[in-house]
Design a protein around this motif. Structure first.
Motif, PDB file in Angstrom:
ATOM      1  N   ILE A 173      56.228  31.208  72.691  1.00  0.00           N
ATOM      2  CA  ILE A 173      55.509  31.069  71.410  1.00  0.00           C
ATOM      3  C   ILE A 173      56.391  31.573  70.254  1.00  0.00           C
ATOM      4  N   VAL A 174      57.010  32.743  70.462  1.00  0.00           N
ATOM      5  CA  VAL A 174      57.854  33.316  69.401  1.00  0.00           C
ATOM      6  C   VAL A 174      59.046  32.391  69.127  1.00  0.00           C
ATOM      7  N   LYS A 175      59.626  31.837  70.189  1.00  0.00           N
ATOM      8  CA  LYS A 175      60.778  30.942  70.021  1.00  0.00           C
ATOM      9  C   LYS A 175      60.367  29.729  69.176  1.00  0.00           C
ATOM     10  N   SER A 176      59.214  29.159  69.529  1.00  0.00           N
ATOM     11  CA  SER A 176      58.828  27.959  68.805  1.00  0.00           C
ATOM     12  C   SER A 176      58.451  28.301  67.348  1.00  0.00           C
ATOM     13  N   CYS A 177      57.826  29.447  67.111  1.00  0.00           N
ATOM     14  CA  CYS A 177      57.538  29.848  65.717  1.00  0.00           C
ATOM     15  C   CYS A 177      58.844  30.055  64.946  1.00  0.00           C
ATOM     16  N   MET A 178      59.842  30.650  65.583  1.00  0.00           N
ATOM     17  CA  MET A 178      61.115  30.888  64.880  1.00  0.00           C
ATOM     18  C   MET A 178      61.821  29.572  64.571  1.00  0.00           C
ATOM     19  N   ASP A 179      61.761  28.601  65.502  1.00  0.00           N
ATOM     20  CA  ASP A 179      62.386  27.294  65.231  1.00  0.00           C
ATOM     21  C   ASP A 179      61.763  26.673  63.973  1.00  0.00           C
ATOM     22  N   VAL A 180      60.430  26.725  63.892  1.00  0.00           N
ATOM     23  CA  VAL A 180      59.765  26.141  62.715  1.00  0.00           C
ATOM     24  C   VAL A 180      60.073  26.984  61.464  1.00  0.00           C
ATOM     25  N   THR A 181      60.185  28.303  61.650  1.00  0.00           N
ATOM     26  CA  THR A 181      60.516  29.179  60.518  1.00  0.00           C
ATOM     27  C   THR A 181      61.864  28.780  59.904  1.00  0.00           C
TER      28      THR A 181
ATOM     29  N   TYR B 177      63.330  25.948  60.197  1.00  0.00           N
ATOM     30  CA  TYR B 177      63.180  24.612  59.616  1.00  0.00           C
ATOM     31  C   TYR B 177      62.544  24.700  58.224  1.00  0.00           C
ATOM     32  N   LEU B 178      61.500  25.524  58.101  1.00  0.00           N
ATOM     33  CA  LEU B 178      60.832  25.678  56.796  1.00  0.00           C
ATOM     34  C   LEU B 178      61.799  26.286  55.774  1.00  0.00           C
ATOM     35  N   SER B 179      62.595  27.268  56.196  1.00  0.00           N
ATOM     36  CA  SER B 179      63.508  27.879  55.220  1.00  0.00           C
ATOM     37  C   SER B 179      64.578  26.878  54.799  1.00  0.00           C
ATOM     38  N   LYS B 180      65.016  26.029  55.732  1.00  0.00           N
ATOM     39  CA  LYS B 180      66.009  24.986  55.385  1.00  0.00           C
ATOM     40  C   LYS B 180      65.403  24.006  54.363  1.00  0.00           C
ATOM     41  N   ARG B 181      64.149  23.610  54.604  1.00  0.00           N
ATOM     42  CA  ARG B 181      63.495  22.658  53.696  1.00  0.00           C
ATOM     43  C   ARG B 181      63.230  23.287  52.324  1.00  0.00           C
ATOM     44  N   PHE B 182      62.902  24.592  52.293  1.00  0.00           N
ATOM     45  CA  PHE B 182      62.744  25.297  51.005  1.00  0.00           C
ATOM     46  C   PHE B 182      64.057  25.188  50.213  1.00  0.00           C
ATOM     47  N   LYS B 183      65.164  25.491  50.907  1.00  0.00           N
ATOM     48  CA  LYS B 183      66.469  25.494  50.218  1.00  0.00           C
ATOM     49  C   LYS B 183      66.833  24.082  49.755  1.00  0.00           C
ATOM     50  N   GLU B 184      66.539  23.080  50.598  1.00  0.00           N
ATOM     51  CA  GLU B 184      66.875  21.693  50.241  1.00  0.00           C
ATOM     52  C   GLU B 184      66.211  21.238  48.941  1.00  0.00           C
ATOM     53  N   ILE B 185      65.007  21.760  48.663  1.00  0.00           N
ATOM     54  CA  ILE B 185      64.362  21.326  47.408  1.00  0.00           C
ATOM     55  C   ILE B 185      64.723  22.260  46.243  1.00  0.00           C
TER      56      ILE B 185
ATOM     57  N   GLU C 284      66.734  36.243  54.229  1.00  0.00           N
ATOM     58  CA  GLU C 284      66.646  35.302  55.346  1.00  0.00           C
ATOM     59  C   GLU C 284      65.553  35.822  56.278  1.00  0.00           C
ATOM     60  N   PRO C 285      64.756  34.932  56.873  1.00  0.00           N
ATOM     61  CA  PRO C 285      63.653  35.416  57.725  1.00  0.00           C
ATOM     62  C   PRO C 285      64.130  36.196  58.947  1.00  0.00           C
ATOM     63  N   GLU C 286      63.473  37.335  59.173  1.00  0.00           N
ATOM     64  CA  GLU C 286      63.790  38.151  60.359  1.00  0.00           C
ATOM     65  C   GLU C 286      62.747  37.944  61.431  1.00  0.00           C
TER      66      GLU C 286
ATOM     67  N   ARG D  57      58.416  38.215  43.423  1.00  0.00           N
ATOM     68  CA  ARG D  57      57.386  37.178  43.240  1.00  0.00           C
ATOM     69  C   ARG D  57      57.785  35.926  44.015  1.00  0.00           C
ATOM     70  N   CYS D  58      56.954  35.588  44.977  1.00  0.00           N
ATOM     71  CA  CYS D  58      57.274  34.477  45.874  1.00  0.00           C
ATOM     72  C   CYS D  58      56.010  33.770  46.321  1.00  0.00           C
ATOM     73  N   ILE D  59      56.212  32.571  46.894  1.00  0.00           N
ATOM     74  CA  ILE D  59      55.167  32.033  47.768  1.00  0.00           C
ATOM     75  C   ILE D  59      55.590  32.431  49.176  1.00  0.00           C
ATOM     76  N   ARG D  60      54.605  32.591  50.049  1.00  0.00           N
ATOM     77  CA  ARG D  60      54.898  33.156  51.371  1.00  0.00           C
ATOM     78  C   ARG D  60      54.276  32.305  52.474  1.00  0.00           C
ATOM     79  N   GLY D  61      55.124  31.813  53.357  1.00  0.00           N
ATOM     80  CA  GLY D  61      54.640  31.040  54.501  1.00  0.00           C
ATOM     81  C   GLY D  61      54.691  31.893  55.755  1.00  0.00           C
ATOM     82  N   VAL D  62      53.550  32.001  56.439  1.00  0.00           N
ATOM     83  CA  VAL D  62      53.542  32.714  57.725  1.00  0.00           C
ATOM     84  C   VAL D  62      53.490  31.628  58.799  1.00  0.00           C
ATOM     85  N   VAL D  63      54.575  31.555  59.588  1.00  0.00           N
ATOM     86  CA  VAL D  63      54.696  30.445  60.529  1.00  0.00           C
ATOM     87  C   VAL D  63      54.060  30.823  61.869  1.00  0.00           C
ATOM     88  N   MET D  64      52.745  30.718  61.889  1.00  0.00           N
ATOM     89  CA  MET D  64      51.991  30.998  63.108  1.00  0.00           C
ATOM     90  C   MET D  64      52.058  29.754  64.005  1.00  0.00           C
ATOM     91  N   PRO D  65      51.599  29.873  65.264  1.00  0.00           N
ATOM     92  CA  PRO D  65      51.727  28.715  66.162  1.00  0.00           C
ATOM     93  C   PRO D  65      51.082  27.420  65.660  1.00  0.00           C
TER      94      PRO D  65
END
Ligand code: 0PR
Length: 381
Positions: free
Chosen positions: A290-298, A300-308, A315-317, A349-357
């Protein structure tokens, strides 16, 4: 209440209507919650034990034994098979209980915690007339150790370190705090979120900081099965190194069948079998997956944030990603209107995504174009 009972079917219709007004993890729009859809084993166990009440433990010896097993399993996850403690209603109750114990054991008043600590520590200080001593953060948003060292004194009842901060998911240098406290000053660790993440990140080969009973100075740890533990709400836990810590807050009312060493009297105990069943069915392998799959999406989300064109403060820990915004309140409000439930942070000041399962790659792919539109419209990118 009416004088005459309403028709059962009518009441159920009303409930269905209310349920449909709620947002649900399965629908995919919730990116700002630290909870998720509980594991099926938790749901089954929770409904099976709905009558249990560990406030009167003599009537529920089976549930009581399950609680002991849960504490042992959590203890071994946190490097202390012999930990004491109990299941609580969540991180807030565990943190308040920890400060209650520290106050009783030390008879002191000051609580040293980082600016990034959860607001439950302020609640605890208000309730027990303790004095909060807030410590600033370093450039990585961790508690500043030099300042902490200066402010820890013979007035300190408790020092708090956070393993997985609510806003950014970073971990304070608990190893250094442990050295400073040196088994003389009470050290509590809030691993409400990180407790079910960091041990598995370590197994996956990530470089993770020590934060638990492995460190000699750590006296108590908050860990929440209802967050990354996949258990049913409400399920928190407080783990303690010494039996005397529990004794310091225990009561034995004559008309009850056992000792209570917690804040609640009657307490929701169905989460105990809920947590037990989930931990047994998943095992370490299940949580690691579960943690591995959440980190993979995490990532991915950080890459997409940077792309826009957005910037990350760190960097997410763990499975939390933040992106800087000039006006996060406005962005969150506009996304909310479109059905996206993302949260915001105060500092920075940020928006915050919590990458739950329940936050999958598909959810990210659907979210990013909407976020981009809202950010463009408001001059964030
Ligand atoms: N400690 C830390 C590090 C936390 O992040 C939280 C909760 C707590 C303690 C308190 O835990 P309880 O809420 O279980 O008492 N952090 C989230 C928050 O308050 C909890 C949350 C959960 C928020 C689900 C939203 C949500 O949909 O922001």
């Amino acid at each position: 209440m009416n004088k005459k009972g309403a028709r059962y079917s009518q009441v159920m219709k009303e409930l269905k209507n209310a349920y449909e007004q709620d947002y649900h993890f399965k629908d995919g729009g919730i990116l700002g919650s630290m909870c998720t859809k509980p594991h099926p084993a938790a749901l089954k166990a929770h409904s099976m034990f709905i009558e249990s009440n560990l406030g009167n433990p003599g009537l529920y010896p089976g549930t009581k034994k399950l609680e002991e097993k849960v504490i042992r399993m959590l203890g071994s996850l946190l490097h202390n098979k012999n930990a004491y403690g109990h299941v609580t209603g969540g991180g807030t109750e565990s943190n308040i209980t920890a400060l209650w114990i520290a106050k009783k054991v030390t008879k002191k008043k000051e609580v040293v915690f980082p600016e990034s600590a959860h607001f439950s520590f302020h609640k605890a200080c208000d309730l027990m007339d303790l004095t909060p001593v807030e410590i600033g953060l370093d450039k990585n948003y961790r508690m500043r150790i030099d300042e902490a060292e200066d402010k820890i004194s013979d007035k300190t009842a408790c020092v708090v370190g956070v393993a997985g901060t609510t806003e950014l998911g970073v971990t304070d240098p608990v190893d250094k705090l442990s050295d400073i406290c040196n088994e003389k000053t009470f050290l509590h660790v809030d691993a409400a979120f990180g407790g079910f993440v960091l041990p598995f990140l370590k197994e996956l080969g990530y470089k993770t900081p020590d934060f638990d009973f492995k460190l000699k100075g750590v006296c108590s740890v908050t860990i929440d099965p209802h967050k990354m533990g996949m258990a049913s709400v409400p399920a928190g836990a407080l783990l303690l190194r010494e039996k005397q810590y529990l004794k310091s807050i225990s009561r034995k009312p004559v008309y009850l069948t056992g000792v209570q060493a917690c804040i609640s009297g009657t307490r929701c105990s169905a989460s105990v079998p809920g947590t037990y069943a989930t931990m047994k069915v998943l095992g370490r392998d299940g949580y690691r997956r579960i943690v591995k799959s959440c980190m993979d999406v995490t990532f991915y989300l950080s890459k997409r944030f940077k792309e826009i064109g957005l910037q990350l403060p760190v960097e997410p820990e763990m499975n939390i990603v933040c992106a800087r915004m000039k006006n996060p309140i406005r962005i969150v409000k506009e996304l909310d209107k479109k059905g996206w439930k993302i949260s915001k942070t105060r500092k920075p000041r940020c928006i915050r995504g919590v990458v739950m399962p329940h936050v999958t790659r598909k959810v990210v792919d659907d979210f990013i174009p909407e976020l981009k539109k809202v950010c463009r419209k408001n001059g964030e990118i």
